[in-house]
Design an enzyme around this catalytic site. Structure first.
Site, PDB file in Angstrom:
ATOM      1  N   LYS B  81       0.848  -1.192   0.000  1.00  0.00           N
ATOM      2  CA  LYS B  81       0.000   0.000   0.000  1.00  0.00           C
ATOM      3  C   LYS B  81       0.888   1.247   0.000  1.00  0.00           C
ATOM      4  O   LYS B  81       1.942   1.264   0.660  1.00  0.00           O
ATOM      5  CB  LYS B  81      -0.897  -0.021   1.247  1.00  0.00           C
ATOM      6  CG  LYS B  81      -1.972   1.061   1.289  1.00  0.00           C
ATOM      7  CD  LYS B  81      -2.867   0.875   2.515  1.00  0.00           C
ATOM      8  CE  LYS B  81      -3.933   1.952   2.641  1.00  0.00           C
ATOM      9  NZ  LYS B  81      -4.795   1.767   3.824  1.00  0.00           N
ATOM     10  N   SER B 156      -9.729   1.944   2.998  1.00  0.00           N
ATOM     11  CA  SER B 156      -8.831   2.636   2.108  1.00  0.00           C
ATOM     12  C   SER B 156      -7.831   1.729   1.395  1.00  0.00           C
ATOM     13  O   SER B 156      -7.250   2.133   0.399  1.00  0.00           O
ATOM     14  CB  SER B 156      -8.053   3.680   2.901  1.00  0.00           C
ATOM     15  OG  SER B 156      -7.206   3.063   3.846  1.00  0.00           O
ATOM     16  N   SER B 180      -9.836  -0.376   7.301  1.00  0.00           N
ATOM     17  CA  SER B 180      -9.272  -0.185   5.961  1.00  0.00           C
ATOM     18  C   SER B 180      -8.618  -1.423   5.352  1.00  0.00           C
ATOM     19  O   SER B 180      -8.324  -1.437   4.162  1.00  0.00           O
ATOM     20  CB  SER B 180      -8.257   0.958   5.973  1.00  0.00           C
ATOM     21  OG  SER B 180      -8.923   2.192   5.903  1.00  0.00           O
TER      22      SER B 180
END
Lengths: 501, 485
Positions: B81, B156, B180
């Site tokens: 990420k 996210s 997330s």
């Protein structure tokens, strides 16, 4: 020193920011020090790069605790850090890690000594209470160059101990004495170097005035970022006079933050209360509450040096030192410890040793260092005893030779100079130079009688016998001449009086 | 080779690499081909450096050849990420604010992956600064749900979940502040674990809300998830909130069939879609049939979780994001003035609307005169929620709920309604507030859209969560599932 007329009382509280003597920064492993190229002493944590986290430097924590122990404070079992949020380019994270609610040091007091009536007379002593001290990080430095601005983060993250006093100070002289005492304690414990030329000690100064006898404190102003003891003294004098003038003119004092222009010797308004920042303090989630173990406190307590004024009292009361010599010695821990080693080697005459150390040794050390040290220094610039050519036991040997009558005091000065040059023992120098005093009574009696018999001195003898005490000195010269100056002057005096009686 | 490499689990790839029937270079080349075919459609990655990946693969193959292989992850690609620092790779948090930034240092997890021989494979799209539940807040690109390209992948960590579901990579790292990792895992039909707070170092994770953030593993099976978790969990002196597994042992798994499972009262009623409720109830019945003790538990303060979270998280975020000012790195406004004007302009230009919304909210709740009513009160509510969860978990081993109340929604559907969007995390937020480990396990479909269930355990009970997940996974067909693209 205070300018306040007698019907006004000034009340002063100080916030003293001291850079701690540590190898690394307070929340990062980057080293720090003075005189590096801009942004040389930074790392991802100091620069607040995304993803970096603070880690509390154990050395900074221990130095803070040591300070607390030096001033007899409480060391709470827990301390914690908060974020103080504000935007400024010198602040890499745009928040400063500080301790708002749970500081590392709570309470304590600093003994101060006010100037005496003269240099040789001890002044009044007083205790100034410490409210608390908290450990925080310094910020960088912003400067403006041409069309742009430059920022240097070398100072960012340097450990700062902010020492906050109670409003116990009552004059500029007390503020000055407090800072000198504080600096001596910090440096002697190895907590901080307090080099003001390098910005290692900076003060915020809170001043208010009230009618003498009034209980309620007046409205205070805070003058920020004073970087010398003289600036603090001058600010107090200036601000006291300004506030009294305002109040006597029927105006009121505005609670405001002020700056100080040392060149113009005047203060100015930075911002008033309405413009005060909202720092949005909250507990820093990256640093868990720190537990301070009692074992750590006990271990650090052993590092606390003897208090400056306890030492001074001991020198005067137990060792019989004159106040002046004692006060010089105690301001420099290394010098005092050097002195004590010498006393241990020759315990019968501490004053004789103290005089040589406080006068001759300090003078020669300063001269050999090439400079008397920096000026606006709280204590005399600590001389480097590491390079001192004379060892404490050697100095003790010199004093012992004088005390035993082997050499005269005058000769001792000469021997001292030679010791400082060569590092040799006093006895060796005395022998090599043939300085050993002649204290052979039989031999000296013979010489004294020969001189008295010389008609050239008959007039002086007559005058002495007529009551002119000083006339006896005229006889000493010829005796010294015959003994190449080695005759023990005390013995000669005794013999002359005996034979002329 | 019978199976396409991109469909295989990390464990199977590891076995083939160990057996010498596969090289890391061949694997990475196959995944790069897959990337070229699929990433444009899915939008999971924001950056992939083929040359660097192949160089890492060659180095791994050379180590293995020299008998210096570093364990089960040797030669296996792990995608990361874009809020986790990898030296020499972009670190932008899918924000314009950090668009030019290349990280000069490795996060702790990047170091751990290198030490395990893994290939640090590309940067994954996310909601800007991890603020969002749909990855629509990325300033870089949209990411689409591989199971339905008209829908969001969740967020996210939307890129991390979508990359797995699209067969772009076998393992990925996400970060989880309020759900997330777990919410996109549920929407994309993969496994996502948020570890106990402090198990994995946050050093190198760009902070959103420091007291809630955790890095976690994402994979297409429980086995792979565990493999990655074991590589990541370790103490780190650079994160004072990280203790790792070393000084407190992870709770042993025990026999999965004897787990006591708590069902929080009322959780299946609140706006939970019928298909979601049906899939989760089926999972509960499965565990009951396996012999697990099922009981209802009370969590009376559960309703406080979402408002509490949005106070605590935004307060911390408003401070954490203060450092992005254009002075040292990142976006700097061209409209120069005084330094402070430049900082203001840079922030106004660099941050997207959701990030600004949260900074403003966080600034407000910390302001003098309001902090007691909001921030301080939220801390009290947080303590209460944590106490209730710990009390409930004293009587059961895990709490089971849906991960998300509804399946993935359509792109743009909730973009104008942040409050509706915040409810996506209603089941996942309490684990962050309480610092508890939690996992999302695929458990069925709502139409063609994946549904997951959510398990929360006591601190450091990751092994129990994985054991429960493994029991379910073994009896159902949801492991290794990928969308057809």
């Amino acid at each position: 020193m205070s300018t306040s007329p007698s019907d006004w009382e000034v009340v002063i509280g100080l916030e003293v920011h001291v850079q701690l003597h540590t190898r690394a920064k307070v929340f990062a492993s980057s080293p720090w020090g003075f005189g590096k190229e801009p942004n040389e002493q930074v790392d991802p944590v100091v620069l607040g790069l995304p993803g970096t986290l603070p880690v509390v430097n154990r050395e900074a924590v221990e130095k803070s605790i040591l300070f607390g122990l030096v001033v007899g404070a409480e060391i709470p079992e827990r301390c914690a850090w908060d974020r103080k949020n504000y935007f400024y380019p010198d602040n890499p994270k745009n928040y400063q890690l500080t301790q708002k609610d749970f500081p590392i040091v709570v309470g304590g007091q600093v003994e101060i000594e006010l100037p005496g009536a003269s240099r040789n007379v001890m002044g009044e002593h007083k205790f100034i209470r410490i409210h608390h001290a908290h450990l925080e990080e310094d910020v960088g430095k912003l400067s403006h160059a041409g069309s742009g601005s430059l920022v240097d983060y070398n100072r960012a993250g340097v450990p700062l101990l902010e020492i906050v006093t109670e409003p116990d100070l009552r004059s500029s002289a007390e503020a000055e004495a407090f800072l000198r005492s504080l600096v001596a304690m910090l440096t002697q414990a190895g907590v901080a170097d307090c080099d003001m030329e390098k910005g290692q000690l900076r003060c915020d100064c809170n001043v208010s005035v009230r009618r003498r006898g009034a209980e309620k404190l007046g409205t205070r102003t805070e003058t920020k970022n004073l970087n010398s003891i003289s600036s603090v003294r001058d600010t107090v004098i200036y601000e006291t006079a300004r506030q009294i003038r305002e109040l006597e003119a029927g105006r009121s004092i505005t609670q405001e933050t002020r700056g100080w222009n040392a060149e113009l010797a005047r203060g100015y308004v930075l911002r008033d209360k309405e413009d005060a920042h909202d720092y949005r303090y909250f507990p820093d989630p990256d640093i868990p509450t720190l537990k301070i173990s009692r074992q750590t406190v006990t271990r650090l307590a052993k590092q606390v040096p003897e208090n400056l004024y306890d030492r001074q009292r001991r020198y005067v009361e137990k060792l019989g030192l004159p106040y002046t010599a004692a006060s010089v010695l105690v301001n420099d821990r290394a010098l005092a410890e050097w002195f004590e080693l010498a006393v241990a080697a020759h315990p019968t005459n501490p004053s004789g040793i103290a005089n040589l150390v406080a006068n001759d040794l300090l003078r020669d050390l300063a001269a050999s260092a090439g400079a008397a040290g920096s000026f606006d220094q709280a204590a005399p610039a600590p001389v480097s005893l590491a390079s001192c050519p004379i060892k404490p036991a050697q100095l003790a040997g010199l004093v012992k030779l004088t005390d035993d009558g082997v050499i005269s005091k005058q000769q001792a000065k000469e021997v001292f100079a030679e010791m400082f040059k060569s590092g040799q023992d006093a006895a060796a120098i005395v022998d090599a130079k043939g300085l050993r005093q002649n204290s052979d009574t039989g031999e000296l009696e013979k010489i004294v009688q020969e001189v008295i018999a010389d008609p050239a001195v008959a007039k002086s003898i007559a005058e002495y016998r007529a009551g002119n005490e000083k006339a006896i000195n005229a006889l000493k010269g010829p005796i010294m001449k015959r003994t190449q100056g080695k005759a023990n002057p005390v013995l000669i005096d005794q013999l002359l009086r005996k034979f002329l009686a | 080779m019978a199976d396409a490499l991109h469909t295989l689990s990390a464990a199977e790839l590891g076995r083939r690499l160990a057996a010498g029937t596969l090289t890391s270079r061949a694997l990475c080349e196959a995944l790069i081909v897959r990337y070229q075919a699929v990433n444009e459609k899915v939008g999971a990655f924001t950056h992939l450096d083929h040359v660097d990946v192949l160089a890492q693969a060659d180095a791994s193959d050379a180590r293995r050849k020299a008998g210096q292989g570093r364990g089960p992850l040797e030669g296996i690609p792990v995608a990361i990420k874009d809020n986790i620092a990898v030296k020499g790779q972009p670190l932008t948090c899918s924000s314009k604010m950090l668009a030019p930034l290349v990280s000069p240092y490795d996060s702790h997890v990047a170091e751990r992956l290198r030490a395990a021989g893994a290939i640090l494979y590309g940067r994954l799209n996310m909601d800007e600064f991890a603020m969002g539940s749909s990855t629509e807040n990325s300033a870089v690109r949209k990411t689409f749900n591989p199971w339905d390209l008209a829908r969001i992948p969740g967020g996210s960590s939307g890129g991390s979940a979508a990359a797995l579901a699209a067969g772009l990579v076998p393992l990925s790292l996400g970060s989880d502040t309020g759900g997330s990792i777990r919410q996109p895992a549920s929407h994309c039909g993969v496994v996502g674990l948020k570890p106990s707070y402090g198990l994995i170092s946050r050093f190198g994770l760009v902070a959103f809300a420091s007291s809630l953030d955790q890095i976690g593993p994402m994979a297409r099976s429980i086995e792979d998830c565990e493999l990655l978790l074991n590589a990541l969990a370790s103490a780190d002196a650079r994160d004072m909130t990280c203790f790792g597994p070393s000084d407190r042992t992870l709770t042993p798994a025990g026999e999965a069939k004897q787990l006591r499972i708590g069902i929080p009262k009322g959780f299946l009623g609140k706006g939970v879609a019928p298909e979601v409720a049906a899939a989760v109830n089926a999972a509960v019945e499965f565990y009951r049939a396996q012999g697990c003790a099922i009981s209802e538990v009370e969590l009376p303060s559960a309703d406080l979780a979402v408002p509490t979270y949005y106070v605590v998280a935004t307060a911390e975020a408003s401070s954490n994001l203060g450092r992005y000012d254009g002075v040292r790195y990142g976006h700097r406004s061209a409209s120069a003035g005084t330094p402070v004007e430049m900082m203001t302009a840079s922030r106004s230009e660099g941050f997207g609307p959701e990030v600004k919304r949260r900074i403003l909210l966080g600034t407000f709740v910390l302001s003098a005169g309001y902090a007691d009513a909001y921030y301080v009160r939220a801390l009290r509510a947080r303590a209460k929620i944590r106490a209730e969860y710990l009390a409930a978990l004293a009587g059961v081993d895990v709490l089971l709920t849906p991960t998300v109340p509804t399946p993935a929604f359509k792109v743009g559907e909730k973009a104008s309604d942040p409050l509706q969007l915040y409810l996506e995390d209603i089941f996942t937020i309490p684990a962050n507030l309480a610092g508890l480990p939690a996992i999302s396990v695929p458990c069925g479909k709502s139409g063609h859209l994946p549904v997951g269930f959510h398990l929360v355990g006591a601190p450091l009970s990751e092994a129990k969560l994985l054991a429960a997940g493994r029991l379910f996974e073994a009896a159902h067909g949801f492991a290794h599932q990928q969308a057809a693209l």
